[in-house]
Design a protein around this motif. Structure first.
Motif, mmCIF file in Angstrom:
data_model
loop_
_atom_site.group_PDB
_atom_site.id
_atom_site.type_symbol
_atom_site.label_atom_id
_atom_site.label_comp_id
_atom_site.label_asym_id
_atom_site.label_seq_id
_atom_site.Cartn_x
_atom_site.Cartn_y
_atom_site.Cartn_z
ATOM 1 N N LEU A 8 0.808 -1.222 0.000
ATOM 2 C CA LEU A 8 0.000 0.000 0.000
ATOM 3 C C LEU A 8 0.840 1.269 0.000
ATOM 4 C CD1 LEU A 8 -2.856 -1.063 2.420
ATOM 5 C CD2 LEU A 8 -2.940 -0.872 -0.065
ATOM 6 N N VAL A 9 2.008 1.225 0.637
ATOM 7 C CA VAL A 9 2.857 2.417 0.673
ATOM 8 C C VAL A 9 3.623 2.575 -0.636
ATOM 9 C CG1 VAL A 9 4.888 3.435 1.786
ATOM 10 C CG2 VAL A 9 3.046 2.506 3.176
ATOM 11 N N SER A 10 4.145 1.493 -1.182
ATOM 12 C CA SER A 10 4.980 1.623 -2.386
ATOM 13 C C SER A 10 4.165 2.005 -3.608
ATOM 14 C CB SER A 10 5.746 0.335 -2.655
ATOM 15 O OG SER A 10 4.863 -0.709 -2.989
ATOM 16 N N SER A 11 2.993 1.415 -3.763
ATOM 17 C CA SER A 11 2.222 1.643 -4.987
ATOM 18 C C SER A 11 1.767 3.093 -5.126
ATOM 19 C CB SER A 11 1.027 0.702 -5.051
ATOM 20 O OG SER A 11 1.465 -0.615 -4.990
ATOM 21 N N PRO A 12 0.811 3.558 -4.370
ATOM 22 C CA PRO A 12 0.358 4.921 -4.632
ATOM 23 C C PRO A 12 1.190 5.988 -3.931
ATOM 24 C CG PRO A 12 -1.121 3.893 -3.068
ATOM 25 C CD PRO A 12 -0.079 2.872 -3.431
ATOM 26 N N ILE A 13 1.445 5.802 -2.650
ATOM 27 C CA ILE A 13 2.048 6.875 -1.856
ATOM 28 C C ILE A 13 3.510 7.098 -2.228
ATOM 29 C CG2 ILE A 13 2.592 7.639 0.488
ATOM 30 C CD1 ILE A 13 0.153 5.917 1.389
ATOM 31 N N GLY A 14 4.319 6.051 -2.119
ATOM 32 C CA GLY A 14 5.742 6.190 -2.414
ATOM 33 C C GLY A 14 6.022 6.544 -3.856
ATOM 34 N N PHE A 15 5.301 5.905 -4.770
ATOM 35 C CA PHE A 15 5.523 6.153 -6.192
ATOM 36 C C PHE A 15 5.212 7.600 -6.557
ATOM 37 C CE2 PHE A 15 4.453 6.035 -10.701
ATOM 38 C CZ PHE A 15 5.557 5.379 -11.194
ATOM 39 N N PHE A 16 4.073 8.107 -6.099
ATOM 40 C CA PHE A 16 3.710 9.484 -6.429
ATOM 41 C C PHE A 16 4.583 10.492 -5.684
ATOM 42 C CE2 PHE A 16 -0.389 7.469 -7.690
ATOM 43 C CZ PHE A 16 -0.233 7.713 -9.039
ATOM 44 N N ALA A 17 5.045 10.144 -4.493
ATOM 45 C CA ALA A 17 5.978 11.022 -3.792
ATOM 46 C C ALA A 17 7.295 11.109 -4.552
ATOM 47 C CB ALA A 17 6.217 10.525 -2.369
ATOM 48 N N LEU A 40 19.428 9.784 -11.733
ATOM 49 C CA LEU A 40 18.887 8.484 -12.100
ATOM 50 C C LEU A 40 19.599 7.389 -11.317
ATOM 51 C CD1 LEU A 40 17.156 6.612 -13.885
ATOM 52 C CD2 LEU A 40 18.966 6.761 -15.604
ATOM 53 N N TYR A 41 20.916 7.484 -11.221
ATOM 54 C CA TYR A 41 21.683 6.497 -10.455
ATOM 55 C C TYR A 41 21.343 6.550 -8.972
ATOM 56 C CZ TYR A 41 24.527 5.811 -14.639
ATOM 57 O OH TYR A 41 24.956 5.527 -15.901
ATOM 58 N N VAL A 42 21.154 7.746 -8.427
ATOM 59 C CA VAL A 42 20.754 7.877 -7.021
ATOM 60 C C VAL A 42 19.392 7.228 -6.800
ATOM 61 C CG1 VAL A 42 20.099 9.536 -5.236
ATOM 62 C CG2 VAL A 42 22.156 9.925 -6.580
ATOM 63 N N SER A 43 18.458 7.473 -7.702
ATOM 64 C CA SER A 43 17.117 6.886 -7.587
ATOM 65 C C SER A 43 17.174 5.366 -7.679
ATOM 66 C CB SER A 43 16.206 7.424 -8.679
ATOM 67 O OG SER A 43 16.090 8.813 -8.587
ATOM 68 N N LEU A 44 17.974 4.847 -8.595
ATOM 69 C CA LEU A 44 18.107 3.396 -8.719
ATOM 70 C C LEU A 44 18.780 2.800 -7.482
ATOM 71 C CD1 LEU A 44 19.045 3.039 -12.484
ATOM 72 C CD2 LEU A 44 16.877 2.442 -11.374
ATOM 73 N N ALA A 45 19.695 3.543 -6.868
ATOM 74 C CA ALA A 45 20.321 3.074 -5.630
ATOM 75 C C ALA A 45 19.303 3.006 -4.497
ATOM 76 C CB ALA A 45 21.484 3.986 -5.244
ATOM 77 N N VAL A 46 18.422 3.992 -4.406
ATOM 78 C CA VAL A 46 17.358 3.965 -3.390
ATOM 79 C C VAL A 46 16.445 2.767 -3.624
ATOM 80 C CG1 VAL A 46 15.299 5.183 -2.554
ATOM 81 C CG2 VAL A 46 17.428 6.432 -2.930
ATOM 82 N N PHE A 47 16.100 2.509 -4.874
ATOM 83 C CA PHE A 47 15.268 1.353 -5.198
ATOM 84 C C PHE A 47 15.985 0.050 -4.848
ATOM 85 C CE2 PHE A 47 13.833 -1.939 -8.178
ATOM 86 C CZ PHE A 47 12.497 -1.994 -7.831
ATOM 87 N N PHE A 97 10.915 3.132 0.341
ATOM 88 C CA PHE A 97 12.129 3.061 -0.481
ATOM 89 C C PHE A 97 11.828 2.570 -1.891
ATOM 90 C CE2 PHE A 97 14.580 3.847 3.231
ATOM 91 C CZ PHE A 97 15.861 4.169 2.812
ATOM 92 N N LEU A 98 11.016 1.520 -2.006
ATOM 93 C CA LEU A 98 10.701 0.988 -3.336
ATOM 94 C C LEU A 98 9.916 1.993 -4.170
ATOM 95 C CD1 LEU A 98 9.688 -2.687 -2.459
ATOM 96 C CD2 LEU A 98 11.793 -1.913 -3.541
ATOM 97 N N GLY A 99 8.910 2.613 -3.576
ATOM 98 C CA GLY A 99 8.069 3.549 -4.319
ATOM 99 C C GLY A 99 8.799 4.812 -4.724
ATOM 100 N N VAL A 100 9.487 5.431 -3.775
ATOM 101 C CA VAL A 100 10.219 6.670 -4.083
ATOM 102 C C VAL A 100 11.345 6.390 -5.069
ATOM 103 C CG1 VAL A 100 11.715 8.450 -3.085
ATOM 104 C CG2 VAL A 100 9.583 7.839 -1.954
ATOM 105 N N GLY A 101 12.080 5.300 -4.869
ATOM 106 C CA GLY A 101 13.180 4.969 -5.774
ATOM 107 C C GLY A 101 12.717 4.724 -7.194
ATOM 108 N N LEU A 102 11.656 3.928 -7.352
ATOM 109 C CA LEU A 102 11.170 3.623 -8.696
ATOM 110 C C LEU A 102 10.505 4.832 -9.344
ATOM 111 C CD1 LEU A 102 10.825 1.467 -10.861
ATOM 112 C CD2 LEU A 102 8.656 0.862 -9.798
ATOM 113 N N GLY A 103 9.689 5.562 -8.584
ATOM 114 C CA GLY A 103 9.015 6.734 -9.144
ATOM 115 C C GLY A 103 9.980 7.802 -9.617
ATOM 116 N N SER A 104 10.968 8.123 -8.792
ATOM 117 C CA SER A 104 11.939 9.147 -9.188
ATOM 118 C C SER A 104 12.860 8.640 -10.298
ATOM 119 C CB SER A 104 12.737 9.640 -7.985
ATOM 120 O OG SER A 104 13.410 8.567 -7.360
ATOM 121 N N ALA A 105 13.170 7.348 -10.306
ATOM 122 C CA ALA A 105 14.009 6.809 -11.385
ATOM 123 C C ALA A 105 13.310 6.940 -12.736
ATOM 124 C CB ALA A 105 14.352 5.348 -11.112
ATOM 125 N N ILE A 106 12.018 6.702 -12.779
ATOM 126 C CA ILE A 106 11.280 6.832 -14.036
ATOM 127 C C ILE A 106 11.299 8.278 -14.532
ATOM 128 C CG2 ILE A 106 8.954 6.747 -15.030
ATOM 129 C CD1 ILE A 106 8.532 4.191 -13.357
#
Length: 136
Positions: A8-17, A40-47, A97-106
């Motif tokens: 629930l946190v990674s899908s909507p909340i983390g991804f949109f954040a 991009l590398y920082v975001s992938l590292a967070v993911f 971590f998964l949501g913010v990392g993937l969302g910002s990496a995209i």
């Protein structure tokens, strides 16, 4: 509850954040957008931290709580029960971590792919102004 919170946190909340933060930073600061490969590398590292250091232990602990062998994504048991707060904090942290990392990496991948060739050559020029189209 851990995997429930993670999902629930990674899908909507983390991804949109992650998307919102990356869009806001990339659009307000041109030097960040021009250095999108670094971000991009920082975001992938967070993911990767979310996946390797947080999610894998969470899935192991939830599989252990189910008294089964390790499963990458256990779909039943106490980690899905709303009445059992087992691994709730780890699930929220992992989802973040998964949501913010993937969302910002995209977003930073899109910024990097949309750069024109002349913008790519400006990365190492310390933001020197170039006169495009003028012969030197």
């Amino acid at each position: 509850m851990g995997l429930c919170c993670c999902t629930l946190v990674s899908s909507p909340i983390g991804f949109f954040a992650g998307c919102g933060t990356a869009c806001g930073v990339a659009s307000s600061k041109p030097e960040v957008a021009s250095n999108s490969r670094y971000w991009l590398y920082v975001s992938l590292a967070v993911f990767a931290i979310g996946l390797l250091l947080l999610y894998l232990p969470l899935s192991y602990l939830c599989s252990k709580a189910n008294n089964t062998g390790w499963e990458f994504y256990p779909t039943y048991g106490p980690c899905w029960s709303e009445g059992n707060p087992q691994y709730e904090g780890l699930g929220i942290l992992t989802g973040g971590f998964l949501g913010v990392g993937l969302g910002s990496a995209i977003i930073f991948l899109i910024c990097h792919c949309r750069k024109r060739p002349e913008e790519e050559s400006l990365i190492g020029d310390n933001n020197k102004e170039k006169n495009y189209g003028a012969s030197v």
